[in-house]
Scaffold this motif. Structure first.
Motif, PDB file in Angstrom:
ATOM      1  N   ALA A 132       0.607  -1.172   0.269  1.00 37.25           N
ATOM      2  CA  ALA A 132      -0.082  -0.068   0.022  1.00 37.25           C
ATOM      3  C   ALA A 132       0.865   1.401   0.059  1.00 37.25           C
ATOM      4  O   ALA A 132       0.323   2.341  -0.283  1.00 37.25           O
ATOM      5  N   GLN A 133       2.182   1.148   0.229  1.00 40.78           N
ATOM      6  CA  GLN A 133       3.094   2.339   0.187  1.00 40.78           C
ATOM      7  C   GLN A 133       3.321   2.925  -1.074  1.00 40.78           C
ATOM      8  O   GLN A 133       4.166   3.559  -1.175  1.00 40.78           O
ATOM      9  N   ASP A 134       2.884   1.807  -1.982  1.00 41.99           N
ATOM     10  CA  ASP A 134       3.363   2.405  -3.455  1.00 41.99           C
ATOM     11  C   ASP A 134       2.097   3.049  -3.821  1.00 41.99           C
ATOM     12  O   ASP A 134       0.928   2.475  -4.360  1.00 41.99           O
ATOM     13  N   LYS A 135       2.115   4.361  -3.782  1.00 44.31           N
ATOM     14  CA  LYS A 135       1.122   5.274  -4.111  1.00 44.31           C
ATOM     15  C   LYS A 135       0.407   5.181  -5.472  1.00 44.31           C
ATOM     16  O   LYS A 135      -0.731   5.276  -5.742  1.00 44.31           O
ATOM     17  N   ASN A 136       1.159   5.168  -6.498  1.00 48.21           N
ATOM     18  CA  ASN A 136       1.069   5.206  -7.953  1.00 48.21           C
ATOM     19  C   ASN A 136       0.709   3.594  -8.491  1.00 48.21           C
ATOM     20  O   ASN A 136       0.675   3.621  -9.568  1.00 48.21           O
ATOM     21  N   GLN A 137       0.890   2.938  -7.843  1.00 44.20           N
ATOM     22  CA  GLN A 137       0.677   1.256  -7.978  1.00 44.20           C
ATOM     23  C   GLN A 137       1.627   0.649  -9.189  1.00 44.20           C
ATOM     24  O   GLN A 137       1.316   0.093 -10.128  1.00 44.20           O
ATOM     25  N   ASP A 138       2.673   1.318  -9.282  1.00 44.59           N
ATOM     26  CA  ASP A 138       3.762   0.753 -10.221  1.00 44.59           C
ATOM     27  C   ASP A 138       4.749  -0.076  -9.713  1.00 44.59           C
ATOM     28  O   ASP A 138       5.836  -0.290 -10.283  1.00 44.59           O
ATOM     29  N   GLY A 139       4.566  -0.802  -8.555  1.00 41.96           N
ATOM     30  CA  GLY A 139       5.276  -1.441  -7.857  1.00 41.96           C
ATOM     31  C   GLY A 139       6.684  -1.039  -7.241  1.00 41.96           C
ATOM     32  O   GLY A 139       7.642  -1.804  -6.783  1.00 41.96           O
ATOM     33  N   MET A 140       6.749   0.410  -7.275  1.00 40.77           N
ATOM     34  CA  MET A 140       7.838   0.867  -6.647  1.00 40.77           C
ATOM     35  C   MET A 140       7.499   1.679  -5.592  1.00 40.77           C
ATOM     36  O   MET A 140       6.800   2.875  -5.857  1.00 40.77           O
ATOM     37  N   GLU A 141       7.685   1.400  -4.424  1.00 45.16           N
ATOM     38  CA  GLU A 141       7.284   2.096  -2.986  1.00 45.16           C
ATOM     39  C   GLU A 141       7.926   3.639  -3.335  1.00 45.16           C
ATOM     40  O   GLU A 141       8.787   3.912  -3.640  1.00 45.16           O
TER      41      GLU A 141
END
Length: 887
Positions: free
Chosen positions: A529-538
């Motif tokens: 959930a700490q990946d705000k833009n949901q690209d797999g990169m925190e």
């Protein structure tokens, strides 16, 4: 160079100058034009010196005659029992057993020539014991003396440097060997000094005691008489004793065992019983018939051996009160005698932060006093001694270089210092370094690979009791310092998920995973959930181990989170949780793809700034950061496979070698001040962050005090990189980095057993054990019953120790272009295996497996150069049993 001159001035260690010239001999010389940001691209390391790193060599020996004994402080108490140092001359010192919780082994500040984190002073947390090593801290008197009668002459020798022509200290933690040599005396005395240390056995490795085992060789043609006198001063209530306090020594007899126990008389107030330094001390001879003395008079002379005071002795706090024991021996010509003594302590009033409910020390579950500890050691001496010696033999009976075995293992001694504690409840609790930064900090302790392999029960309990217990919140966030700091650290949480997977692997069965799976999912979902833009990169700004909150997408944090989610996916597969496994797999696939495409600059992985905030805050940005591929490094520790393309990972590691490693940090730190002095001019190391692009403001627009970290050599991070290089086949570079740390901690300069970061005996340095793991190419999964080896150093003829969930022993192999023969022998415990993997040079076409002389049915399959062997039914090995595999 100001730091260099200041170091020589403040420490008075002439050996530093010797080391500087030695460094020039193994690297360089360098011309100014060859330095990129004061670091040479071509390291110009002497080929002969590099070859020496691979050689088996021999045990490290430190000599009186070379002035190498002064700073030695090997922890020789049990794990989680305080700090007692063994000095180079064999006496005990420091004695941080009184629950003082001081910061650093020797709290002090050393004047420095440049600004550090808090002015121009080096505090304990800044490395004061690095630039001015501690020595001779003796709050109480302890020692041994030897009365030798030979050929009509009587000799008196004490355990002091000046009494011997030579003293040789062999640095083989957890058991040191010290030889005492006198030219005019045909007697050689060797002391083996240790506290019982038995991997997997937390109780017996956590005894608050030190054992002296003397071996006395009569080299003459005449019989000799020998008396050994050992003493221990009573300093109970060393700080809290009132002016009229009375200390007491008494003999406690149990069969043939006579223990002299020191205590303090009660003053009528129950508060005395709660003081941190209230407790007992004890000394005993374990040699059958022996003498006990409750009040030894000083100075020590021949008459001291005839003292006969066994009555209870009481003295005021201002009077010296010293207990002693004596053992007598007759030794025939050309023969040996063995003599054993034990010193113990019991100070159970451990109390740390007020927010913590846990109190007391773990050892108080079994012992009410120091004499109880001695009695237990006496009753179980045979097994405690046997198993401790067996582990020492198992560890060092290897084809790996001696120095490498010493450096990668010795940091586990941090567990036998006041960095680490265990409450009576069984809860493990630790500082980052001695007395500094409490809370078993997840973002530091997740680097430490040693405890999870040697005492996996402690780590499992900590994961379950703390990380997935009191620290786990409803949304899945884990407090990164337990109840004392109720916030998160993103690297700490990701690293803890990886540790959970390791702890599962180091278990006999799936019970640990079964009990905790729903909580593990929750903690993993929080990371995702700490990946705000949901690209797999925190990309959520959260605290990290460099004590800052960074914005943007940061390669080392992104990669660590990918590795953590991949570990959770592996656990989901074992739990048949296909839905969550899919969630994890999708995150990992996206993260890996985007990290490689967006954070790799062709040479190394970077910190991509936040699109809105840019470089407003401190960060690593386009610099070459030491932890940039840490996620892949962790993956190698738990056999997760690749999370980053091998070619890109190798390129990143090669860039760290090119841009961050220097055989001499002097030119670098001369130009870049503010870093704490964990490596000085003339010493080599891997710098935390460098600026290969020569940008004007490489670390952001608003520089804060944490920038000092970027210019330091912190050994825990260096060990992490070395372990990764070893795994990826950069063997030479891994050995050089490890050896540079080893040489920085040579006994001529400072304590070899105290790797310093934020205070002494820093937990992160236990990352060194990870380099041992990758040197062996070791994989283990207890619940699956799987083990594998892929040695990186001399695989043609290799031998090394291993530890498993409930056993330890040795593995060895010999291989050539057509054959491989492997042997696995258990020395301790029980090992169950369903499968085994080896790496060959040939395509396997035939297989033979034997347990002892019995053929074992098995199948095999080839996967590239890896041969995977599956047994028809589980194989169970006990002590002494050997599994042989020929392919």
């Amino acid at each position: 160079m100001m730091q260099r001159r200041l170091f020589l001035k403040t420490s008075g260690i002439f050996a530093a100058g010797i080391y500087a010239s030695r460094a020039r001999a193994i690297a360089g010389p360098f011309m100014p034009g060859e330095l990129v940001h004061n670091i040479p691209v071509d390291k110009k390391l002497d080929p002969q010196w590099i070859r020496s790193l691979f050689q088996r060599g021999s045990v490290s020996k430190y000599f009186k005659s070379k002035n190498e004994l002064n700073f030695i402080g090997m922890p020789v108490g049990g794990i989680n029992t305080g700090t007692v140092y063994l000095g180079g001359d064999g006496r005990l010192w420091l004695w941080d057993i009184f629950n003082s919780q001081q910061e650093g082994i020797d709290p002090k500040a050393v004047n420095w020539g440049t600004e550090l984190h808090a002015g121009k002073k080096v505090r304990s947390r800044d490395g004061s014991a690095y630039v001015q090593p501690a020595r001779d801290i003796r709050p109480l008197d302890q020692g041994f003396a030897f009365k030798i009668q030979l050929g009509g002459k009587t000799y008196l020798k004490k355990m002091l440097e000046e009494d011997w022509d030579e003293i040789v200290f062999e640095a083989t933690y957890p058991m040191a060997s010290i030889r005492y040599i006198s030219k005019d005396l045909p007697v050689e005395i060797t002391a083996n000094v240790y506290s019982p240390f038995i991997p997997l056995d937390e109780k017996n490795s956590g005894l608050p005691c030190t054992i002296y085992s003397f071996s006395i060789l009569n080299k003459s043609a005449m019989p000799l008489s020998l008396s050994i006198l050992g003493w221990l001063e009573n300093k109970v209530s060393i700080k809290s004793a009132e002016p009229n306090a009375i200390r007491k020594n008494e003999v406690i007899t149990s069969g043939k065992l006579k223990t002299v126990q020191g205590s303090i008389k009660l003053n009528g107030s129950l508060l005395q019983l709660q003081e941190p330094d209230f407790g007992t001390l004890a000394i005993a001879s374990l040699n059958g018939s022996s003498k006990a003395i409750t009040d030894l008079n000083f100075p020590i002379n021949l008459a001291s051996f005839d003292q006969q005071h066994q009555e209870i002795t009481e003295k005021s706090k201002d009077q010296q009160l010293t207990a002693a024991v004596r053992a007598d021996f007759k030794i025939k010509p050309s023969s040996k005698a063995e003599a054993h003594f034990s010193i113990a302590w019991h100070f159970a009033n451990l109390k740390l932060n007020q927010a913590i409910q846990d109190r007391g020390r773990y050892y108080s579950n079994w012992f009410a006093s120091a004499s109880d500890v001695v009695a237990y050691v006496h009753q179980n001496f045979s097994s405690l001694s046997r198993d401790s010696h067996l582990w020492k033999k198992t560890w060092f009976d290897s084809s790996l270089p001696w120095w490498f075995l010493e450096r990668t293992f010795s940091n586990i001694s941090t567990m036998a210092t006041t960095t680490a504690h265990r409450f009576r409840s069984g809860r493990f609790y630790a500082w980052e370094g001695v007395g500094c930064c409490e809370g078993t900090c997840t973002h530091v302790w997740q680097y430490a690979q040693a405890v999870g392999r040697l005492f996996p029960g402690i780590e499992r309990d900590t994961r379950e009791r703390i990380d997935l217990g009191l620290s786990l919140q409803e949304d899945g966030m884990i407090w990164y310092r337990g109840e004392v700091v109720k916030t998160a650290a993103i690297d700490g949480q990701a690293g803890t998920i990886l540790r959970i997977y390791r702890e599962h692997q180091m278990s006999r069965d799936k019970q640990f995973l079964n009990r905790n799976w729903e909580k593990i999912k929750l903690a993993t979902a929080w990371v995702i959930a700490q990946d705000k833009n949901q690209d797999g990169m925190e990309d959520t700004p959260i605290e990290n181990t460099l004590d800052a909150v960074w914005d943007g997408e940061i390669a080392w944090l992104v990669g660590l989170c990918i590795a953590a989610v991949k570990a959770a996916g592996a656990m989901a597969a074992e739990m048949d949780d296909t839905r969550f496994r899919k969630v994890c797999d999708e995150y990992v696939a996206k993260g890996t793809k985007n990290m490689e495409e967006k954070l790799f600059n062709g040479e190394y992985f970077i910190h991509r700034p936040d699109e809105i905030k840019g470089r407003e805050k401190l960060g690593s940005y386009n610099t070459c950061h030491i932890d940039q591929v840490y996620g892949q490094s962790w993956a190698h520790q738990v056999a997760l496979g690749r999370i980053i393309d091998k070619g890109k990972a190798l390129k990143a590691l090669q860039s760290l070698w090119k841009y961050n490693f220097t055989p001499d940090v002097g030119p670098y730190i001369k130009e870049r001040t503010g870093g704490r002095p964990y490596a000085l001019a003339g010493e080599g190391g891997l710098v935390m962050n460098t600026n290969p692009k020569n940008e004007a403001r490489p670390y952001g627009d608003k520089i804060t005090w944490q920038l000092g970290y970027f210019h330091e050599c912190m050994s825990g991070f260096e060990h992490q990189v070395a372990s990764h290089m070893m795994a990826e086949g950069m063997i030479e570079e891994a050995l050089v980095i490890t050896r540079m740390i080893h040489d920085r901690y040579h006994a001529a300069k400072r304590n070899p057993f105290n790797e310093i970061e934020c205070s002494d005996h820093y937990a992160r340095a236990m990352a060194s054990y990870g380099t041992f793991i990758t040197a062996c190419g070791f994989e283990y999964h207890g619940p699956k019953g799987h083990m594998a080896f892929d040695p990186k150093l001399n695989p043609a003829k290799f031998k090394a120790p291993f530890t498993a969930a409930a056993a330890w022993g040795s593995y060895e192999q010999e291989k050539d272009a057509q054959n491989l023969m492997a042997k696995l022998q258990v020395h301790y415990g029980e090992l169950s295996l369903n499968s085994f993997s080896v790496v060959t040079k040939h395509q396997v076409s035939d297989l033979e497996v034997k347990l002892g002389d019995k053929l074992i049915p098995a199948m095999f399959s080839n996967d590239g150069n890896r041969c995977n062997i599956r047994f028809s039914s589980a194989i169970n090995l006990g002590p002494g049993q050997i599994l042989t595999i020929k392919v």
